[in-house]
Design a protein around this motif. Structure first.
Motif, PDB file in Angstrom:
ATOM      1  N   MET A   1       1.069  -1.261   0.016  1.00 43.54           N
ATOM      2  CA  MET A   1       0.082   0.032  -0.047  1.00 43.54           C
ATOM      3  C   MET A   1       0.964   1.277   0.041  1.00 43.54           C
ATOM      4  O   MET A   1       2.015   1.344   0.764  1.00 43.54           O
ATOM      5  CB  MET A   1      -0.969  -0.130   1.338  1.00 43.54           C
ATOM      6  N   PRO A   2       0.506   2.318  -0.754  1.00 49.49           N
ATOM      7  CA  PRO A   2       1.378   3.630  -0.942  1.00 49.49           C
ATOM      8  C   PRO A   2       1.149   4.333   0.472  1.00 49.49           C
ATOM      9  O   PRO A   2       0.146   3.974   1.173  1.00 49.49           O
ATOM     10  CB  PRO A   2       0.832   4.037  -2.112  1.00 49.49           C
ATOM     11  N   ARG A   3       1.995   5.245   0.664  1.00 49.04           N
ATOM     12  CA  ARG A   3       2.032   6.127   1.797  1.00 49.04           C
ATOM     13  C   ARG A   3       1.148   7.023   1.739  1.00 49.04           C
ATOM     14  O   ARG A   3       1.009   7.557   0.431  1.00 49.04           O
ATOM     15  CB  ARG A   3       3.426   6.615   2.215  1.00 49.04           C
ATOM     16  N   ALA A   4       0.581   7.611   2.639  1.00 48.90           N
ATOM     17  CA  ALA A   4      -0.382   8.719   2.506  1.00 48.90           C
ATOM     18  C   ALA A   4       0.649  10.244   2.358  1.00 48.90           C
ATOM     19  O   ALA A   4       1.647  10.095   2.912  1.00 48.90           O
ATOM     20  CB  ALA A   4      -0.973   9.124   3.622  1.00 48.90           C
ATOM     21  N   ARG A   5       0.257  10.922   1.339  1.00 46.65           N
ATOM     22  CA  ARG A   5       1.031  12.124   0.982  1.00 46.65           C
ATOM     23  C   ARG A   5       0.434  13.380   1.401  1.00 46.65           C
ATOM     24  O   ARG A   5       0.821  14.390   1.238  1.00 46.65           O
ATOM     25  CB  ARG A   5       1.137  12.230  -0.487  1.00 46.65           C
ATOM     26  N   ASN A   6      -0.817  12.997   1.943  1.00 43.81           N
ATOM     27  CA  ASN A   6      -1.722  14.327   2.376  1.00 43.81           C
ATOM     28  C   ASN A   6      -2.675  13.655   3.325  1.00 43.81           C
ATOM     29  O   ASN A   6      -2.915  12.709   3.645  1.00 43.81           O
ATOM     30  CB  ASN A   6      -2.172  15.376   1.265  1.00 43.81           C
ATOM     31  N   LYS A   7      -3.691  14.908   3.949  1.00 47.12           N
ATOM     32  CA  LYS A   7      -4.504  14.417   4.822  1.00 47.12           C
ATOM     33  C   LYS A   7      -5.636  13.722   4.191  1.00 47.12           C
ATOM     34  O   LYS A   7      -5.945  12.679   4.965  1.00 47.12           O
ATOM     35  CB  LYS A   7      -4.971  15.886   5.402  1.00 47.12           C
ATOM     36  N   GLU A   8      -5.649  13.994   3.122  1.00 48.30           N
ATOM     37  CA  GLU A   8      -6.952  13.098   2.280  1.00 48.30           C
ATOM     38  C   GLU A   8      -6.692  11.885   2.043  1.00 48.30           C
ATOM     39  O   GLU A   8      -7.331  10.863   2.290  1.00 48.30           O
ATOM     40  CB  GLU A   8      -7.367  13.831   0.949  1.00 48.30           C
ATOM     41  N   ASP A   9      -5.394  11.558   1.764  1.00 48.01           N
ATOM     42  CA  ASP A   9      -4.763  10.394   1.647  1.00 48.01           C
ATOM     43  C   ASP A   9      -4.743   9.496   2.856  1.00 48.01           C
ATOM     44  O   ASP A   9      -5.254   8.266   2.850  1.00 48.01           O
ATOM     45  CB  ASP A   9      -3.527  10.316   1.168  1.00 48.01           C
ATOM     46  N   LEU A  10      -4.579  10.187   3.767  1.00 53.32           N
ATOM     47  CA  LEU A  10      -4.501   9.629   5.247  1.00 53.32           C
ATOM     48  C   LEU A  10      -5.802   9.099   5.720  1.00 53.32           C
ATOM     49  O   LEU A  10      -5.988   7.935   6.394  1.00 53.32           O
ATOM     50  CB  LEU A  10      -3.547  10.475   6.212  1.00 53.32           C
ATOM     51  N   LEU A  11      -6.892  10.061   5.436  1.00 47.58           N
ATOM     52  CA  LEU A  11      -8.146   9.738   6.133  1.00 47.58           C
ATOM     53  C   LEU A  11      -8.631   8.582   5.258  1.00 47.58           C
ATOM     54  O   LEU A  11      -9.401   7.628   5.593  1.00 47.58           O
ATOM     55  CB  LEU A  11      -8.990  10.936   5.828  1.00 47.58           C
ATOM     56  N   ASN A  12      -8.538   8.480   3.865  1.00 50.50           N
ATOM     57  CA  ASN A  12      -8.797   7.487   2.924  1.00 50.50           C
ATOM     58  C   ASN A  12      -8.331   6.025   3.230  1.00 50.50           C
ATOM     59  O   ASN A  12      -8.868   5.301   3.377  1.00 50.50           O
ATOM     60  CB  ASN A  12      -8.868   7.853   1.606  1.00 50.50           C
TER      61      ASN A  12
END
Length: 90
Positions: A1-12
């Protein structure tokens, strides 16, 4: 799984993985939930945390307590008049 790059990615990613966890737990039997973990044959798993959580229930309680600690930290540190350490010594 790719790393979150921003808040939206982190939440998703968080919502997606939480859903996967809940699905996996809902499909487990009571026997599976209560079965004790045994890592005694695995030489790479000798740290204390491998012996602390004995079954799925213990892991979920541990996760819950960390979530509560984080929530308390965020709530208190969002208020300008109150600052607490993330990992208090108590």
């Amino acid at each position: 799984m790719p790393r979150a790059r921003n808040k939206e990615d982190l939440l998703n990613f968080s919502e997606e993985n939480y859903s996967k966890l809940m699905k996996m737990i809902s499909e487990m039997t009571e026997t599976q939930m209560a079965t004790e973990f045994d890592f005694s044959d695995d030489e790479s798993k000798k740290e204390a945390h491998w012996g602390r959580d004995k079954n799925v229930h213990d892991v979920l309680i541990h996760l819950y307590e960390w979530q509560q600690l984080l929530i308390k930290f965020v709530e208190h540190n969002s208020a300008k008049e109150s600052k607490i350490a993330f990992s208090p010594s108590e």
